[in-house]
Design an enzyme around this catalytic site. Sequence first.
Site, PDB file in Angstrom:
ATOM      1  N   ARG A 282       0.855  -1.188   0.000  1.00  0.00           N
ATOM      2  CA  ARG A 282       0.000   0.000   0.000  1.00  0.00           C
ATOM      3  C   ARG A 282       0.887   1.233   0.000  1.00  0.00           C
ATOM      4  O   ARG A 282       1.861   1.322   0.748  1.00  0.00           O
ATOM      5  CB  ARG A 282      -0.909   0.019   1.231  1.00  0.00           C
ATOM      6  CG  ARG A 282      -2.133  -0.902   1.118  1.00  0.00           C
ATOM      7  CD  ARG A 282      -3.092  -0.378   0.064  1.00  0.00           C
ATOM      8  NE  ARG A 282      -4.299  -1.193  -0.081  1.00  0.00           N
ATOM      9  CZ  ARG A 282      -4.449  -2.174  -0.970  1.00  0.00           C
ATOM     10  NH1 ARG A 282      -3.429  -2.499  -1.754  1.00  0.00           N
ATOM     11  NH2 ARG A 282      -5.586  -2.823  -1.074  1.00  0.00           N
TER      12      ARG A 282
ATOM     13  N   GLU B 231      -3.379   7.559  -6.076  1.00  0.00           N
ATOM     14  CA  GLU B 231      -3.448   6.876  -7.366  1.00  0.00           C
ATOM     15  C   GLU B 231      -4.726   7.280  -8.094  1.00  0.00           C
ATOM     16  O   GLU B 231      -5.775   7.400  -7.444  1.00  0.00           O
ATOM     17  CB  GLU B 231      -3.423   5.353  -7.153  1.00  0.00           C
ATOM     18  CG  GLU B 231      -2.136   4.849  -6.525  1.00  0.00           C
ATOM     19  CD  GLU B 231      -2.149   3.336  -6.288  1.00  0.00           C
ATOM     20  OE1 GLU B 231      -3.114   2.675  -6.730  1.00  0.00           O
ATOM     21  OE2 GLU B 231      -1.212   2.838  -5.655  1.00  0.00           O
TER      22      GLU B 231
ATOM     23  N   HIS C 153       0.312  -0.033 -10.062  1.00  0.00           N
ATOM     24  CA  HIS C 153      -0.520  -0.874  -9.181  1.00  0.00           C
ATOM     25  C   HIS C 153      -0.948  -2.122  -9.945  1.00  0.00           C
ATOM     26  O   HIS C 153      -2.137  -2.471 -10.017  1.00  0.00           O
ATOM     27  CB  HIS C 153      -1.732  -0.109  -8.661  1.00  0.00           C
ATOM     28  CG  HIS C 153      -2.292  -0.704  -7.392  1.00  0.00           C
ATOM     29  ND1 HIS C 153      -2.895   0.037  -6.428  1.00  0.00           N
ATOM     30  CD2 HIS C 153      -2.341  -1.995  -6.931  1.00  0.00           C
ATOM     31  CE1 HIS C 153      -3.283  -0.740  -5.425  1.00  0.00           C
ATOM     32  NE2 HIS C 153      -2.955  -1.980  -5.719  1.00  0.00           N
TER      33      HIS C 153
END
Length: 340
Positions: A239, A268, A289
């Site tokens: 994370r 993000e 990601h």
Amino acid sequence: MTDQNLSAPVVVTDSDHPNLDPEHSVLDPAGIGLRRAQCRTAEDVIAQCGGAQVLVNQYAPITAEVLDALPDVRLVVRYGVGVETVDVDAATRRGVWVANVPDYGTTEVADHTMALAMALLRGVTGYDRSVRAGVWDYQVARPLHRLDTRTFGVVGCGTIGQAVAARAAAFGMRVLGFEAMQDRSLAGTPIIRVGLDELLASSDVISLHATLDSRSARLIDARALASMRDSAVLVNTARGGLVDTPALLAALDAGQIAGAALDVLDSEPIDPAVRDALARHERVVLSPHAAWYSEESFVRLKTEVAREAVRVLAGRSPRCPVNSPVVGGVTEASPTEVPR
């Protein structure tokens, strides 16, 4: 199949997936309707998800106010592992299950972690950039070292952390691990359990696999970065909020650490200014990601959130709850959890 059935009890609050075909493959045979919203805020969720009994959630915030406005909700299930988008305490008090899918992409994340680490440890990205620029010189990535002389530090030794540790050990690296849950057994793993300070000071690679919560937020801050070796690299596939990004940029600028490989960031999609600041460093590797992704994990994630909806709508407990909701003053019993 349609995603616009306004009376459907299962609502996807938001999703960047191209379609919901895997979800439909589970829900349609069960006679359960599905609709898709594209919410960004709590207000969007309230406005677009009326009548929902199950919220399938990616990024939109599921707050206490959302749950109060949507009293029929019985389950919030996350696309993924983290549940930081959901006020879990508020859900618990309101008798709402919160569930995730902790095991859909373990292999993918572990493999991606090692790919990022190896890109730095073997200078792959530096060599690629230099050759593309017309330079043919092995020295552009010096110094590199044999992997079996390196120490690999795993922060967070759950299922993914242990999978990464096994891969690092297979390359001959010594593996240290920090785990905040003292009762988590590391028996049968190559991990040598140490405190966080020792891990930071002793590791050539620090790889993050901890859960993001109030205790772990900004775990890798200026102090932690200052305690790392100047030859160490940081890898984060967990994370973004585990890392203080401005402090990381400052450490990279000052040469306090040798590099970073980041699949996740605290904001993000990545802010262009942050992207440019990170991209200017030759020994920074970025991915969007994507550590979780393979075609197989993609389908597994989407079908499993649908199966959780089927379970709860049938009056059963979810397979992977993260809470024990209070219903009628009684705390619901959670089933045995999938290893995390």
